[in-house]
Structures are given as C-alpha cells and as structure tokens.
Design a protein around this motif. Structure first.
Motif, short mmCIF file in Angstrom:
data_model
loop_
_atom_site.label_atom_id
_atom_site.label_comp_id
_atom_site.label_asym_id
_atom_site.label_seq_id
_atom_site.Cartn_x
_atom_site.Cartn_y
_atom_site.Cartn_z
N ALA A 172 0.83 -1.20 0.00
CA ALA A 172 0.00 0.00 0.00
C ALA A 172 0.86 1.26 0.00
CB ALA A 172 -0.94 0.00 1.21
N GLN A 173 1.92 1.27 0.79
CA GLN A 173 2.77 2.45 0.86
C GLN A 173 3.48 2.72 -0.47
OE1 GLN A 173 2.43 4.51 3.16
NE2 GLN A 173 1.42 3.25 4.70
N ILE A 174 3.88 1.67 -1.16
CA ILE A 174 4.46 1.86 -2.49
C ILE A 174 3.44 2.51 -3.41
CG2 ILE A 174 5.32 0.69 -4.56
CD1 ILE A 174 6.64 -1.37 -2.68
N GLY A 175 2.20 2.00 -3.38
CA GLY A 175 1.16 2.56 -4.23
C GLY A 175 0.79 3.98 -3.88
N ILE A 176 0.80 4.30 -2.59
CA ILE A 176 0.42 5.64 -2.13
C ILE A 176 1.52 6.66 -2.44
CG2 ILE A 176 -0.01 7.04 -0.06
CD1 ILE A 176 -1.27 4.39 1.15
N ARG A 177 2.75 6.29 -2.16
CA ARG A 177 3.86 7.26 -2.19
C ARG A 177 4.56 7.36 -3.53
NH1 ARG A 177 3.90 9.94 2.97
NH2 ARG A 177 2.76 8.51 4.34
N HIS A 178 4.39 6.37 -4.39
CA HIS A 178 5.19 6.32 -5.63
C HIS A 178 4.28 6.11 -6.84
CE1 HIS A 178 8.85 6.29 -3.23
NE2 HIS A 178 8.19 5.51 -2.41
N PRO A 179 3.84 7.21 -7.44
CA PRO A 179 2.85 7.14 -8.53
C PRO A 179 3.27 6.24 -9.69
CG PRO A 179 3.13 9.41 -7.80
CD PRO A 179 4.17 8.61 -7.09
N PRO A 201 -13.73 -0.76 11.15
CA PRO A 201 -14.71 0.08 11.85
C PRO A 201 -15.18 1.25 10.99
CG PRO A 201 -12.78 -0.34 13.22
CD PRO A 201 -12.44 -0.80 11.84
N PRO A 202 -16.35 1.79 11.26
CA PRO A 202 -16.83 2.96 10.53
C PRO A 202 -15.83 4.11 10.63
CG PRO A 202 -18.57 2.05 11.92
CD PRO A 202 -17.32 1.32 12.28
N ASN A 203 -15.72 4.86 9.55
CA ASN A 203 -14.82 6.02 9.48
C ASN A 203 -13.34 5.64 9.50
OD1 ASN A 203 -17.08 7.83 9.52
ND2 ASN A 203 -17.18 7.57 11.74
N CYS A 204 -13.04 4.37 9.31
CA CYS A 204 -11.65 3.93 9.18
C CYS A 204 -11.42 3.41 7.76
CB CYS A 204 -11.32 2.84 10.19
SG CYS A 204 -11.31 3.41 11.90
N THR A 205 -10.20 3.48 7.30
CA THR A 205 -9.88 3.02 5.95
C THR A 205 -9.55 1.54 5.97
OG1 THR A 205 -9.01 5.21 5.40
CG2 THR A 205 -8.37 3.39 3.97
N SER A 206 -10.10 0.80 5.04
CA SER A 206 -9.83 -0.63 4.92
C SER A 206 -8.35 -0.87 4.63
CB SER A 206 -10.67 -1.22 3.79
OG SER A 206 -10.23 -2.54 3.48
N PRO A 207 -7.76 -1.95 5.20
CA PRO A 207 -6.38 -2.28 4.85
C PRO A 207 -6.25 -2.98 3.50
CG PRO A 207 -7.23 -3.87 6.42
CD PRO A 207 -8.30 -2.83 6.26
N PHE A 208 -7.39 -3.27 2.84
CA PHE A 208 -7.32 -3.85 1.48
C PHE A 208 -6.60 -2.84 0.59
CE2 PHE A 208 -9.77 -4.67 -2.62
CZ PHE A 208 -8.98 -5.76 -2.99
N ALA A 209 -5.46 -3.25 0.04
CA ALA A 209 -4.54 -2.30 -0.58
C ALA A 209 -5.18 -1.40 -1.64
CB ALA A 209 -3.33 -3.04 -1.16
N PRO A 210 -5.97 -1.91 -2.58
CA PRO A 210 -6.55 -1.00 -3.57
C PRO A 210 -7.43 0.09 -2.96
CG PRO A 210 -6.66 -3.26 -4.36
CD PRO A 210 -6.23 -3.32 -2.93
N ILE A 213 -5.03 2.54 -0.95
CA ILE A 213 -4.29 3.41 -1.87
C ILE A 213 -5.21 4.50 -2.43
CG2 ILE A 213 -3.09 3.52 -4.10
CD1 ILE A 213 -2.09 0.61 -3.45
N ALA A 214 -6.38 4.11 -2.90
CA ALA A 214 -7.31 5.07 -3.51
C ALA A 214 -7.71 6.16 -2.51
CB ALA A 214 -8.54 4.33 -4.03
N GLU A 215 -7.98 5.77 -1.26
CA GLU A 215 -8.41 6.74 -0.27
C GLU A 215 -7.28 7.71 0.09
OE1 GLU A 215 -10.39 8.97 2.60
OE2 GLU A 215 -11.10 7.77 0.88
N MET A 216 -6.08 7.21 0.27
CA MET A 216 -4.97 8.08 0.64
C MET A 216 -4.58 9.01 -0.50
SD MET A 216 -4.77 7.33 3.72
CE MET A 216 -3.41 8.42 4.14
N VAL A 217 -4.65 8.53 -1.72
CA VAL A 217 -4.36 9.39 -2.88
C VAL A 217 -5.44 10.46 -3.00
CG1 VAL A 217 -4.18 9.45 -5.41
CG2 VAL A 217 -3.01 7.64 -4.10
N ARG A 218 -6.70 10.08 -2.74
CA ARG A 218 -7.78 11.07 -2.78
C ARG A 218 -7.52 12.18 -1.77
NH1 ARG A 218 -11.82 12.75 -0.01
NH2 ARG A 218 -11.50 11.24 1.68
#
Length: 223
Positions: A172-179, A201-210, A213-218
């Motif tokens: 996930a960190q590779i996907g988030i940090r390295h376009p 939990p509600p209002n938390c980001t899933s650890p499922f990598a796709p 990644i999508a949420e952190m990039v957003r």
C-alpha cells in the motif's frame, strides 16, 4: 524520583490488570490485561531508565516488555541485542512497539532491516518488512521498489498473518507514495485480494490495498 525496583513496577502492573482488557487483547494474540493509556502514564512518570527497561524486558511479561520499550534508550542497544529481543517478542503488540519505538530509532535499523527481511522466522521477517515500509515512506532512495513488488506478488498470499500484514502495508505504501508504481500495486492487490474482507470500523480506511491506496491518494489530491 528515586530508584525504582523491577519488583515494585511489576506489582504496579499487576494492580493495573483488567480482565476485560485481557479478554480483548487475547483475541488479537496478546497476553496482558493492562490498559495501554495506563501503561503510558506509568512510563511518563518513570521517564527514561535504561537499566530498569532491560530488567523489565528480562521478566518475559508482555506488559513489562511494553513498558520497557517506552522507558529505554533506543540508541543504547547493540544490533545483537535488538536481534535477540525481536526474536523473543512473540506477541504482536510487543513486537510492534519494539520495532516502532526502539528499532526504528536505533542506528542499527538499516542493518537489521536487511538481516531480518528474508528471515526464516515469519515474526522476524515481519519486523524486516515493517522497517522496509518505513523506508518506502521516508527514505526510498536505494530501495528496489519493483523488486519488492515482485516478492509481494509471489509470496504475500501464502504468508502467515503478521508477515502478510506487513507485506500488505509495504504494498500500500508503495502505491500511495510512488505514482510510477501505483497501477501495479493496485493490480497486485486486486488479484491477490489479501485483507479484502478485513473487518473495518466505521470512518476507518480498509487495509485492502486498492481501497487504502485510492483513499490516501484522494486525500493527497484534496489538500
């Protein structure tokens, strides 16, 4: 504050033990019943005490070892000592705190990252992957990111739980940090489906990598 003995600290930790806390922790593979906020309060009062930290670690008690990671002097440990400690840390929280609060602050962190990365013991290897994810985020220079993705693609699906978790974090960190690697990281995540059904939990980001990644990039794009 004067000298404090390991016996006094152990007695205090026993007094902080809560059955409900232990029950919750045991569901996550941990074996203590001390509220972590209470543990941090003890550490704040004790401040840095390297000798006491080493004695507490030597008890083998998980709450004592967690406290030890908070009051030790990370740079005082040699590489061999840290290697021994990570191999002794058999519960997730103790290993996580040891890596995050001690090893990452050690001058031996990179040496140990390389040594642990492909260790035959999956708990030790998971520490190596945690340190690798840290480098992906903070100091990626010199890392073979494509090679890391090759290993993740080949091994993450079958990896034991803790090792799988840290490999997924690195993905996930590779996907988030390295376009330049984002599309491949997402593709690997979508094909392997690791942690797709992890209870989030509600209002938390899933650890499922796709999804992660999508949420952190957003969020990055929204800033």
């Amino acid at each position: 504050m004067g000298e404090v003995t390991v016996a006094e600290v152990m007695a205090e930790l026993r007094g902080l033990e809560e059955a409900k806390v232990r029950a919750v922790n045991e569901r996550h593979g941990d074996d203590h019943g001390v509220n972590l906020s209470a543990l941090r309060a003890v550490a704040k009062r004790l401040k840095t005490r390297q000798g006491l930290a080493c004695e507490l670690w030597g008890t083998g008690d998980s709450a004592a070892r967690l406290l030890a990671t908070l009051i030790c002097r990370p740079k005082a440990f040699g590489a061999d000592e840290l290697d021994r400690m990570v191999r002794e840390a058999r519960t997730p929280k103790v290993r996580d705190w040891l890596v995050n609060y001690v090893v990452k602050k050690s001058p031996h962190a990179e040496e140990l990252r390389v040594a642990w990365f492909a260790d035959a013991d999956p708990m030790v290897a998971s520490a190596g992957w945690a340190l690798t994810a840290e480098r992906v985020v903070k100091r990626p220079g010199g890392l073979d990111l494509a090679g890391l993705l090759d290993v993740i693609e080949a091994e993450m699906k079958q990896a034991p739980d803790r090792l799988q978790w840290e490999m997924n974090n690195c993905l996930a960190q590779i996907g988030i940090r390295h376009p330049e690697f984002r599309a491949r990281a997402i593709d690997i995540g979508e094909r392997l489906r690791v942690l797709e059904d992890y209870p989030t939990p509600p209002n938390c980001t899933s650890p499922f990598a796709p999804t992660w990644i999508a949420e952190m990039v957003r969020r990055q794009d929204a800033q």
